[in-house]
Write a protein that holds these residues in place. Structure first.
Motif, PDB file in Angstrom:
ATOM      1  N   THR A 194       0.838  -1.203   0.000  1.00  0.00           N
ATOM      2  CA  THR A 194       0.000   0.000   0.000  1.00  0.00           C
ATOM      3  C   THR A 194       0.865   1.243   0.000  1.00  0.00           C
ATOM      4  O   THR A 194       0.647   2.171  -0.787  1.00  0.00           O
ATOM      5  N   LEU A 195       1.871   1.271   0.877  1.00  0.00           N
ATOM      6  CA  LEU A 195       2.765   2.437   0.921  1.00  0.00           C
ATOM      7  C   LEU A 195       3.569   2.543  -0.372  1.00  0.00           C
ATOM      8  O   LEU A 195       3.611   3.602  -0.997  1.00  0.00           O
ATOM      9  N   LEU A 196       4.201   1.448  -0.776  1.00  0.00           N
ATOM     10  CA  LEU A 196       5.067   1.494  -1.960  1.00  0.00           C
ATOM     11  C   LEU A 196       4.306   1.888  -3.217  1.00  0.00           C
ATOM     12  O   LEU A 196       4.847   2.597  -4.077  1.00  0.00           O
ATOM     13  N   ASN A 197       3.050   1.468  -3.330  1.00  0.00           N
ATOM     14  CA  ASN A 197       2.255   1.816  -4.503  1.00  0.00           C
ATOM     15  C   ASN A 197       1.817   3.276  -4.500  1.00  0.00           C
ATOM     16  O   ASN A 197       1.441   3.810  -5.539  1.00  0.00           O
ATOM     17  N   SER A 198       1.883   3.920  -3.346  1.00  0.00           N
ATOM     18  CA  SER A 198       1.483   5.330  -3.267  1.00  0.00           C
ATOM     19  C   SER A 198       2.651   6.287  -3.476  1.00  0.00           C
ATOM     20  O   SER A 198       2.450   7.471  -3.738  1.00  0.00           O
ATOM     21  N   ILE A 199       3.865   5.793  -3.372  1.00  0.00           N
ATOM     22  CA  ILE A 199       5.060   6.646  -3.419  1.00  0.00           C
ATOM     23  C   ILE A 199       5.399   7.082  -4.831  1.00  0.00           C
ATOM     24  O   ILE A 199       5.338   6.307  -5.777  1.00  0.00           O
ATOM     25  N   ARG A 200       5.794   8.345  -4.911  1.00  0.00           N
ATOM     26  CA  ARG A 200       6.286   8.908  -6.165  1.00  0.00           C
ATOM     27  C   ARG A 200       7.656   9.518  -5.871  1.00  0.00           C
ATOM     28  O   ARG A 200       7.927   9.925  -4.742  1.00  0.00           O
ATOM     29  N   THR A 201       8.496   9.564  -6.869  1.00  0.00           N
ATOM     30  CA  THR A 201       9.834  10.128  -6.689  1.00  0.00           C
ATOM     31  C   THR A 201      10.137  11.115  -7.814  1.00  0.00           C
ATOM     32  O   THR A 201       9.557  11.046  -8.900  1.00  0.00           O
ATOM     33  N   ILE A 202      11.055  11.999  -7.505  1.00  0.00           N
ATOM     34  CA  ILE A 202      11.584  12.918  -8.506  1.00  0.00           C
ATOM     35  C   ILE A 202      13.041  13.189  -8.142  1.00  0.00           C
ATOM     36  O   ILE A 202      13.370  13.364  -6.968  1.00  0.00           O
ATOM     37  N   THR A 203      13.883  13.169  -9.132  1.00  0.00           N
ATOM     38  CA  THR A 203      15.291  13.505  -8.946  1.00  0.00           C
ATOM     39  C   THR A 203      15.539  14.829  -9.656  1.00  0.00           C
ATOM     40  O   THR A 203      15.289  14.939 -10.855  1.00  0.00           O
ATOM     41  N   LEU A 204      15.992  15.803  -8.905  1.00  0.00           N
ATOM     42  CA  LEU A 204      16.239  17.129  -9.473  1.00  0.00           C
ATOM     43  C   LEU A 204      17.509  17.099 -10.311  1.00  0.00           C
ATOM     44  O   LEU A 204      18.502  16.491  -9.935  1.00  0.00           O
ATOM     45  N   ARG A 205      17.461  17.767 -11.404  1.00  0.00           N
ATOM     46  CA  ARG A 205      18.618  17.862 -12.294  1.00  0.00           C
ATOM     47  C   ARG A 205      18.952  19.342 -12.448  1.00  0.00           C
ATOM     48  O   ARG A 205      18.143  20.104 -12.966  1.00  0.00           O
ATOM     49  N   GLY A 206      20.110  19.747 -11.957  1.00  0.00           N
ATOM     50  CA  GLY A 206      20.516  21.138 -12.082  1.00  0.00           C
ATOM     51  C   GLY A 206      19.802  22.079 -11.132  1.00  0.00           C
ATOM     52  O   GLY A 206      19.844  23.289 -11.312  1.00  0.00           O
ATOM     53  N   ALA A 207      19.144  21.542 -10.140  1.00  0.00           N
ATOM     54  CA  ALA A 207      18.447  22.355  -9.140  1.00  0.00           C
ATOM     55  C   ALA A 207      18.606  21.680  -7.789  1.00  0.00           C
ATOM     56  O   ALA A 207      19.037  20.529  -7.711  1.00  0.00           O
ATOM     57  N   ARG A 208      18.267  22.393  -6.733  1.00  0.00           N
ATOM     58  CA  ARG A 208      18.354  21.846  -5.377  1.00  0.00           C
ATOM     59  C   ARG A 208      17.029  22.115  -4.679  1.00  0.00           C
ATOM     60  O   ARG A 208      16.316  23.061  -5.003  1.00  0.00           O
ATOM     61  N   ILE A 209      16.728  21.314  -3.680  1.00  0.00           N
ATOM     62  CA  ILE A 209      15.543  21.532  -2.869  1.00  0.00           C
ATOM     63  C   ILE A 209      15.773  22.816  -2.071  1.00  0.00           C
ATOM     64  O   ILE A 209      16.761  22.913  -1.339  1.00  0.00           O
ATOM     65  N   PRO A 210      14.898  23.801  -2.212  1.00  0.00           N
ATOM     66  CA  PRO A 210      15.102  25.037  -1.454  1.00  0.00           C
ATOM     67  C   PRO A 210      14.748  24.852   0.020  1.00  0.00           C
ATOM     68  O   PRO A 210      13.897  24.029   0.364  1.00  0.00           O
ATOM     69  N   PRO A 211      15.395  25.617   0.884  1.00  0.00           N
ATOM     70  CA  PRO A 211      15.055  25.516   2.309  1.00  0.00           C
ATOM     71  C   PRO A 211      13.655  26.061   2.568  1.00  0.00           C
ATOM     72  O   PRO A 211      13.177  26.917   1.823  1.00  0.00           O
ATOM     73  N   PRO A 212      13.006  25.558   3.627  1.00  0.00           N
ATOM     74  CA  PRO A 212      11.670  26.050   3.951  1.00  0.00           C
ATOM     75  C   PRO A 212      11.733  27.478   4.488  1.00  0.00           C
ATOM     76  O   PRO A 212      12.792  27.956   4.893  1.00  0.00           O
ATOM     77  N   PRO A 213      10.590  28.172   4.525  1.00  0.00           N
ATOM     78  CA  PRO A 213      10.567  29.573   4.976  1.00  0.00           C
ATOM     79  C   PRO A 213      11.106  29.772   6.402  1.00  0.00           C
ATOM     80  O   PRO A 213      11.657  30.817   6.699  1.00  0.00           O
TER      81      PRO A 213
END
Length: 159
Positions: free
Chosen positions: A30-49
Motif C-alpha cells: 500500500t505504501l510502496l504503490n502510493s510513493i512517487r519520486t523525482i530527482t532534481l537535475r541542475g536544481a536543489r531543494i530550497p530551504p523552507p521559509p
C-alpha cells in the motif's frame, strides 16, 4: 508540506519497479504503490521559509538543505542527486511515519522534538529514520516491518 508536495507531484513518477522490489520486504505494498519520486537535475531543494529561524534556534544543528540527499513530502520523495538504496529507504521511513501518524501529528511530533532537543538529528522521528536505514544498510537480508516499528514507537510514546 502540502504545497511542496503538490509542486513536486506534477513532475514525479511512481516508484520504479526495481526500487519497489528492493524494499518490498520492509514496507507494505500500500505504501510502496502510493510513493512517487523525482530527482532534481541542475536544481536543489530550497530551504523552507522557517529555515533561518531553525538554524538560529539550534545553534547551527539543522541540516543544510543544499546538502540533503532527499526530502519527503508526504508520498513524494524529492532527491537532490541520484536515488540510492539507503536514501530511498530513509525517505520511505518518513513517508511511512507520515502515513501512520497523519501529517498533523507527524508535524507536531517533529516540531516538539526539535524544540526539546534543539538538534535536527536528535528529533525522535529523524533518529528512528536513521536507525532503521542504518539497520537496513548493514544487513539488507534481515528483513523487518518498518510500519510495525513506527507503530510500536507511537504506542510507546517515543515520538
Amino acid at each position: 508540506m502540502r504545497g511542496e508536495r503538490e509542486l513536486y507531484f506534477r513532475s514525479s513518477e511512481p516508484l520504479a519497479p526495481e526500487w519497489k522490489s528492493s524494499v518490498r520486504a520492509f514496507f507494505s505494498d500500500t505504501l510502496l504503490n502510493s510513493i512517487r519520486t523525482i530527482t532534481l537535475r541542475g536544481a536543489r531543494i530550497p530551504p523552507p521559509p522557517f529555515y533561518s529561524q531553525a538554524v538560529a534556534m539550534s545553534s547551527g544543528n539543522f541540516p543544510d538543505f543544499v546538502h540533503l540527499a532527499s526530502v519527503t513530502y508526504l508520498d513524494v520523495i524529492v532527491f537532490n542527486e541520484e536515488i540510492t538504496a539507503r536514501t530511498l529507504f530513509h525517505g520511505l521511513v518518513h513517508a511511512a511515519q507520515m502515513a501512520y501518524l497523519g501529517l498533523e501529528r507527524y508535524t507536531a511530533f517533529y516540531l516538539r522534538g526539535f524544540l526539546k532537543e534543539r538538534s535536527w538529528i536528535a528529533i525522535p522521528l529523524e533518529a528512528q529514520a536513521y536507525q532503521l536505514d542504518t539497520r537496513y544498510a548493514k544487513t539488507p537480508s534481515d528483513t523487518f516491518s518498518v510500519e510495525d516499528e513506527i507503530k510500536a514507537c507511537a504506542e510507546q510514546g517515543k515520538y
